[in-house]
Write an enzyme that holds these catalytic residues in place. Structure first.
Site, PDB file in Angstrom:
ATOM      1  N   ASP A 244      -8.549  -3.267   4.442  1.00 21.62           N
ATOM      2  CA  ASP A 244      -8.310  -3.409   2.939  1.00 21.62           C
ATOM      3  C   ASP A 244      -8.386  -4.793   2.534  1.00 21.62           C
ATOM      4  OD1 ASP A 244      -6.022  -4.215   4.735  1.00 21.62           O
ATOM      5  OD2 ASP A 244      -4.706  -2.553   3.790  1.00 21.62           O
TER       6      ASP A 244
ATOM      7  N   CYS B  32       0.903  -9.041   2.176  1.00 17.40           N
ATOM      8  CA  CYS B  32       1.050  -8.184   3.205  1.00 17.40           C
ATOM      9  C   CYS B  32      -0.079  -8.301   4.266  1.00 17.40           C
ATOM     10  CB  CYS B  32       0.368  -6.596   2.384  1.00 17.40           C
ATOM     11  SG  CYS B  32       1.352  -5.314   3.390  1.00 17.40           S
TER      12      CYS B  32
ATOM     13  N   HIS C  52      -3.565  -8.975   4.185  1.00 21.20           N
ATOM     14  CA  HIS C  52      -4.691  -8.199   4.117  1.00 21.20           C
ATOM     15  C   HIS C  52      -5.938  -9.362   4.330  1.00 21.20           C
ATOM     16  CE1 HIS C  52      -3.475  -4.613   1.354  1.00 21.20           C
ATOM     17  NE2 HIS C  52      -2.803  -4.631   2.565  1.00 21.20           N
TER      18      HIS C  52
ATOM     19  N   GLU D 204      -2.961  -1.236  -2.053  1.00 21.02           N
ATOM     20  CA  GLU D 204      -1.684  -1.542  -2.482  1.00 21.02           C
ATOM     21  C   GLU D 204      -1.078  -0.616  -3.684  1.00 21.02           C
ATOM     22  OE1 GLU D 204       0.838  -2.894  -1.303  1.00 21.02           O
ATOM     23  OE2 GLU D 204      -0.011  -4.270   0.230  1.00 21.02           O
TER      24      GLU D 204
ATOM     25  N   HIS E  15       5.359  -8.496   2.454  1.00 16.18           N
ATOM     26  CA  HIS E  15       5.586  -8.609   0.915  1.00 16.18           C
ATOM     27  C   HIS E  15       6.519  -9.549   0.613  1.00 16.18           C
ATOM     28  CE1 HIS E  15       3.977  -4.113  -0.093  1.00 16.18           C
ATOM     29  NE2 HIS E  15       3.583  -4.626   0.914  1.00 16.18           N
TER      30      HIS E  15
END
EC number: 3.5.1.47
Length: 385
Positions: free
Chosen positions: A71, A96, A98, A130, A349
């Site tokens: 992602d 997160c 990525h 997301e 997060h």
């Protein structure tokens, strides 16, 4: 030449500085394309889809394809890490991991591109994990076409694991999720005359209280699920009865059956609450592509055995209530997702989440070696025929 450790560290820092919300990853896409186009192109084909990228490495026998997905989007989080390469996009952050995911994928691709594998490999740089079910959108668009994998793999960073540790399990790894958006509309009025109004604070409070009975009284105790209502907004001041109430939350469950049962219970309670308080209801239960991440019973033991017999650390993991739209991809294509430890005191997060970037080379090492070995196994087994 395959991307070296120092190059991947530099790429990670560049990507970390340009986080973008799903379907807005224009700068990220451009940066990825720039890097990919400098790799050996002898057997590579590249095409874009919206803000995503597909890279197909054509194998010696191209009738079987292994997939690897990363992602590429960030989160609407204002970074507070203090890193010298912090986000340059205000209110946006790769909180997160990525940026780690993309760096690993580029490292794996660079190694596999050095020589032609026995079967084909498709790399998917997927947008909007997301916020907009990017995996579901991409798959249903038909853009994969003849590049659609026969089996597929992915990873996700885990701040709780030591850097470079691979965590996995057979069966469900992540929960399926569903958004809850409920608006109750009654009648506002003066605090002194409640009988002339229809109070949506009381209505909403009743809904919130009733929701708590779903998992405790409507779901089998040996099955897992959770309903969290994280947003409640009603009224403007203390002496005015609120005529509207907005409540938002999430459903998490380790199986799709339980998720759907909870959704049905939320709907039943919402509609019952609206009837009880004689008010209007707008209810949106949105799951999209966020199905449970269920690891395939064939590919997963093979992957776990490979890691256990390698020089990398392996840890058996319990299922987690985190969500991932790779679950949709796994509902269509057999495959496996794992955790990659990045050893951070801050959670996914968090505005202070800083991964240990030594994990990048571990992720590259594991998946480059595994995909190469899997391609050889598939070729020798004759599955491509």
């Amino acid at each position: 030449m395959a991307l070296a450790k120092t190059e991947l560290q530099d790429i990670y820092q560049q990507l970390h500085q340009i986080p973008e919300i799903g379907m807005e990853e224009y700068e990220t896409q451009a940066k990825l394309l720039e890097i990919i186009q400098h790799l050996p192109q002898d057997h590579l084909e590249i095409k874009t889809w919206k803000t995503g990228i597909l890279v197909h490495l054509t194998g010696a026998n191209p009738t079987y394809t292994i997939g690897y997905r990363t992602d590429i989007d960030g989160l609407p989080v204002a970074e507070k890490t203090g890193l010298v390469f912090s986000s340059q996009h205000p209110g946006r952050m790769h909180a997160c991991g990525h940026d780690i995911h993309m760096s690993v994928a580029l490292g794996v691709l660079s190694r596999l591109a050095e020589s032609r594998p026995p079967v084909s490999v498709t790399f998917i740089f997927q947008p909007a994990e997301e916020n907009a079910s990017g995996g579901k959108q991409l798959f249903e668009s038909g853009v994969l076409g003849k590049w659609q994998p026969d089996e597929i793999y992915a990873l996700h960073v885990d701040p709780t694991l030591p850097a470079g540790t691979i965590g996995c399990r057979e069966g469900t790894l992540f929960a399926g999720t569903c958004e809850i958006h409920a608006k109750f509309r009654g009648k506002s009025g003066h605090a002194a005359f409640p009988h002339d109004a229809n109070d949506m604070v009381v209505c909403g409070a009743n809904f919130v209280s009733s929701i708590q009975t779903i998992v405790s009284r409507r779901i089998d105790p040996i099955k897992s699920g959770v309903v969290t209502l994280g947003h409640f907004n009603a009224g403007t001041t203390g002496n005015v009865i609120a005529g509207e109430c907005q409540i938002d939350g999430t459903i998490r469950a380790l199986t799709q059956d339980v998720n759907l049962k909870i959704q049905n219970e939320v709907r039943r309670i919402a509609e019952g609450t609206a009837a009880t308080f004689n008010c209007d209801l707008e209810l949106d239960l949105h799951q999209g592509g966020y199905l449970p991440v269920v690891n395939d019973p064939r590919t997963t033991p093979e992957f776990i055995d490979f890691v256990k017999n390698s020089d990398y650390d392996y840890q058996e993991m319990p299922p987690a209530m985190t969500g991932e739209d790779f679950g949709f991809m796994l509902s269509k294509i057999p495959g496996t997702m794992c955790w990659l430890g990045v050893d951070s005191p801050y959670s996914l997060h968090s505005d202070r989440m800083v991964p240990d970037t030594s994990a990048i080379m571990a992720g590259v090492g594991v998946f480059a070696a595994y995909l190469q070995e899997k391609a050889r196994q598939v070729s020798h087994s004759g599955k491509q025929d």
